[in-house]
Design a protein around this motif. Structure first.
Motif, PDB file in Angstrom:
ATOM      1  N   PHE A 102     -45.101  -4.489 -45.546  1.00 17.35           N
ATOM      2  CA  PHE A 102     -45.919  -3.812 -46.874  1.00 17.35           C
ATOM      3  C   PHE A 102     -46.286  -4.842 -47.982  1.00 17.35           C
ATOM      4  O   PHE A 102     -46.103  -5.570 -48.121  1.00 17.35           O
ATOM      5  N   TRP A 104     -36.998 -10.155 -57.663  1.00 13.71           N
ATOM      6  CA  TRP A 104     -37.066  -9.265 -56.751  1.00 13.71           C
ATOM      7  C   TRP A 104     -35.519  -8.602 -56.849  1.00 13.71           C
ATOM      8  O   TRP A 104     -34.236  -8.706 -57.567  1.00 13.71           O
ATOM      9  N   ILE A 138     -32.356  -1.130 -46.837  1.00 11.43           N
ATOM     10  CA  ILE A 138     -32.845  -1.099 -47.357  1.00 11.43           C
ATOM     11  C   ILE A 138     -33.022   0.759 -47.190  1.00 11.43           C
ATOM     12  O   ILE A 138     -33.416   1.380 -46.007  1.00 11.43           O
ATOM     13  N   ASP A 154     -38.670   4.098 -50.577  1.00 12.25           N
ATOM     14  CA  ASP A 154     -38.385   4.625 -51.685  1.00 12.25           C
ATOM     15  C   ASP A 154     -37.785   3.336 -52.978  1.00 12.25           C
ATOM     16  O   ASP A 154     -37.783   4.018 -54.076  1.00 12.25           O
ATOM     17  N   ILE A 178     -37.930  -2.503 -54.765  1.00 14.12           N
ATOM     18  CA  ILE A 178     -37.768  -3.500 -54.040  1.00 14.12           C
ATOM     19  C   ILE A 178     -37.853  -4.839 -54.724  1.00 14.12           C
ATOM     20  O   ILE A 178     -37.211  -5.994 -54.715  1.00 14.12           O
ATOM     21  N   SER A 238     -39.941   1.000 -51.703  1.00 16.07           N
ATOM     22  CA  SER A 238     -40.818   0.421 -50.552  1.00 16.07           C
ATOM     23  C   SER A 238     -40.846   1.552 -49.620  1.00 16.07           C
ATOM     24  O   SER A 238     -39.992   2.470 -49.110  1.00 16.07           O
ATOM     25  N   TYR A 254     -40.815   2.085 -46.192  1.00 19.67           N
ATOM     26  CA  TYR A 254     -39.674   1.697 -45.126  1.00 19.67           C
ATOM     27  C   TYR A 254     -38.406   1.642 -45.184  1.00 19.67           C
ATOM     28  O   TYR A 254     -38.346   1.283 -46.436  1.00 19.67           O
ATOM     29  N   VAL A 311     -34.401  -6.331 -44.901  1.00 18.83           N
ATOM     30  CA  VAL A 311     -35.276  -6.685 -45.584  1.00 18.83           C
ATOM     31  C   VAL A 311     -35.472  -8.108 -44.302  1.00 18.83           C
ATOM     32  O   VAL A 311     -34.153  -9.309 -44.353  1.00 18.83           O
ATOM     33  N   ILE A 360     -43.307  -7.467 -48.628  1.00 22.37           N
ATOM     34  CA  ILE A 360     -42.063  -7.518 -48.402  1.00 22.37           C
ATOM     35  C   ILE A 360     -42.512  -7.027 -46.540  1.00 22.37           C
ATOM     36  O   ILE A 360     -43.488  -6.294 -46.473  1.00 22.37           O
ATOM     37  N   SER A 361     -41.491  -7.974 -45.346  1.00 20.47           N
ATOM     38  CA  SER A 361     -41.295  -7.365 -44.383  1.00 20.47           C
ATOM     39  C   SER A 361     -39.961  -6.679 -44.168  1.00 20.47           C
ATOM     40  O   SER A 361     -39.011  -7.518 -44.284  1.00 20.47           O
ATOM     41  N   VAL A 362     -40.461  -5.424 -43.735  1.00 19.36           N
ATOM     42  CA  VAL A 362     -38.688  -5.546 -43.312  1.00 19.36           C
ATOM     43  C   VAL A 362     -38.791  -4.521 -41.687  1.00 19.36           C
ATOM     44  O   VAL A 362     -39.760  -3.821 -40.762  1.00 19.36           O
ATOM     45  N   SER A 381     -45.548   7.470 -46.514  1.00 21.44           N
ATOM     46  CA  SER A 381     -43.638   7.400 -46.379  1.00 21.44           C
ATOM     47  C   SER A 381     -43.709   8.832 -47.698  1.00 21.44           C
ATOM     48  O   SER A 381     -42.480   9.046 -47.761  1.00 21.44           O
TER      49      SER A 381
END
Length: 480
Positions: free
Chosen positions: A7, A24, A32, A35, A38, A52, A54, A58, A76-78, A123
């Motif tokens: 993201f 954070w 998570i 919405d 984050i 978020s 997604y 996390v 952030i990567s999910v 989303s």
């Protein structure tokens, strides 16, 4: 195997190019939902909680609190729900081309794929200046790589395209620009809304911004010999010989205020007029209202705001804006844009600096309604939760600097507005009433205006109208 979804920090409104990561709200390994907030970030306009798009686990937090992040860069990567553990994206994300036959995704390719998926699905979450289209986008097809082809540069290009698409200028879909170009424009006071892009589909390029900047600014000469170098924190200042107690970076709200004030001073040929006003009658009227209804009596600023909006209807030249337009021959010209309504800004001091939220359609509100909205917006900006729309939509500003115990000030116009009215403290002063000397409650009104939109006669007429309304509030309010 499901790939981690990256993201990117979205455009949070008003064409902002960066935000400071304050904290954070999640940690690596947390589950998570869509919405869920984050991160909390601070822009030049406000404090914002970023949700978020997604759901999942996390995998990576791309940044540390206190770090400034560019719009369009990974936030952030999910790892999606149900993905294999091996799908988690390492902190040093990025994979190379293993062989001529195998192309492995780089972070840029992952980011580009994320955007394509958002374009197709969305989303449903929307921030100011950010949101997924929910099915209105056009899905892209990827061709299979040719044998022996190296695909990394193409992936990097896709990421660049993604950054461009994430940084649109509000209201000008064709004028898509990169964060670097936008930052250059902001640092040099170039209004991107007034530029015609030379790139494809009106894309604003770096050369367009450079052409709008004076050569003396673009081509910065080297510092002359003997120029003082900045001393490190805790060292000794070379000019004064004094020890340096600390250094405070100019960023966030303070950076935005400094840039806006400098631009106002350099662009606007301003003039200032002022007048002393007997506010005794207004104070007496409010005291009488408070005795009859102690819990629903507007503050003095709300009454003055009501007089200001009425004055702007009578003198609409001060409720305008100067914009640059392009004629058919390609030449630039300026025009004065008048507004159908008043968005009244008011200065509010906060822990994060001076903020100027605006009451939308203030000319349609009563004194009680203005009071309620002023109180609401003051609370919002002091909490750092004001939106860019609430902070950037004013057409005229009212500044009550009397709360600081001062009588007057030649205020700086809040660019791109053309006027600001200041109200000083109300104090006892000797005043002549019906030929007799008396002690009255007196304040000073100061109007700073853009001399390009009106002359002193109009400015003086407006100022006198507001002053007369304060001195005779009953008769004026009866006509509003």
């Amino acid at each position: 195997m499901n790939k981690p979804k990256v993201f990117l920090l979205p455009d949070l409104g008003e064409g902002l190019t960066e935000a400071e990561l304050v904290s954070w709200l999640v940690a690596v390994g947390d589950e998570i939902r869509v919405d869920q907030p984050i991160a909390e970030v601070e822009t030049a306009k406000s404090m914002v909680e970023v949700p978020s798009p997604y759901a999942g686990t996390v995998a990576v937090l791309h940044g540390e609190p206190g770090q400034t992040l560019d719009v369009g860069k990974p936030l952030i990567s999910v790892t999606p729900v149900g993905a294999a553990p091996g799908a988690a994206l390492p902190a040093s994300a990025g994979r190379a081309v293993d062989s001529p036959d195998t192309v492995v995704d780089s972070p840029a390719a992952v980011a580009a794929e994320v955007y394509r998926e958002e374009e197709k699905a969305g989303s449903g979450n929307v921030l100011i200046g950010y949101g997924t289209p929910g099915g209105h986008g056009v899905a892209r097809r990827s061709r299979a790589p040719r044998r022996g082809a190296v695909q990394v540069p193409a992936a990097e290009k896709a990421a660049d395209d993604l950054v461009l698409m994430r940084t649109r200028v509000p209201g000008k879909l064709g004028a898509v620009i990169s964060p670097l170009v936008r930052r250059m424009a902001r640092d040099h006071g170039v209004d991107l809304g007034e530029l015609q892009g030379s790139g494809a589909s009106g894309l604003i390029m770096r050369r367009d911004v450079e052409a709008a900047i004076k050569p003396s600014v673009v081509e910065r000469p080297e510092a002359p010999a003997g120029t003082e170098a900045p001393a490190p924190a805790g060292g000794t200042d070379a000019r004064t010989g004094l020890g340096i107690a600390g250094r405070t970076p100019v960023r966030g709200v303070r950076k935005a205020v400094a840039a806006n004030m400098a631009r106002s001073r350099s662009e606007i040929p301003e003039a200032t007029v002022w007048v002393d006003v007997d506010a005794t009658a207004l104070l007496e009227m409010r005291a009488a209202l408070k005795r009859s209804d102690p819990h629903n009596t507007p503050g003095l600023l709300a009454f003055i705001a009501r007089f200001v909006t009425a004055g702007l209807k009578k003198y609409p030249e001060l409720n305008t804006r100067i914009v640059t337009t392009e004629d058919a021959a390609g030449g630039a010209s300026k025009e004065i844009v008048a507004f159908d309504g008043v968005n009244l800004g008011f200065a509010a001091q906060t822990d994060r600096g001076l903020m100027v939220p605006s009451v939308r359609n203030a000319d349609k509100l009563s004194a009680r309604e203005l009071d309620a909205e002023i109180r609401r917006l003051t609370a919002v900006v002091r909490e750092g939760k004001a939106t860019p729309a609430e902070l950037g939509s004013g057409t005229f500003t009212l500044n009550n600097y009397g709360v600081f115990g001062v009588d007057g000030s030649a205020a700086i116009i809040n660019h791109p507005e053309v006027g600001i009215l200041g109200v000083g403290r109300i104090i006892d002063k000797p005043w002549v009433v019906h030929g007799e000397l008396a002690v009255r409650k007196v304040t000073e009104l100061t109007l700073t205006f853009d001399h390009r939109v009106c002359d002193g006669g109009t400015a003086g007429g407006f100022l006198r109208y507001v002053a007369d309304a304060i001195e005779n509030p009953g008769s004026v309010l009866a006509d509003l």
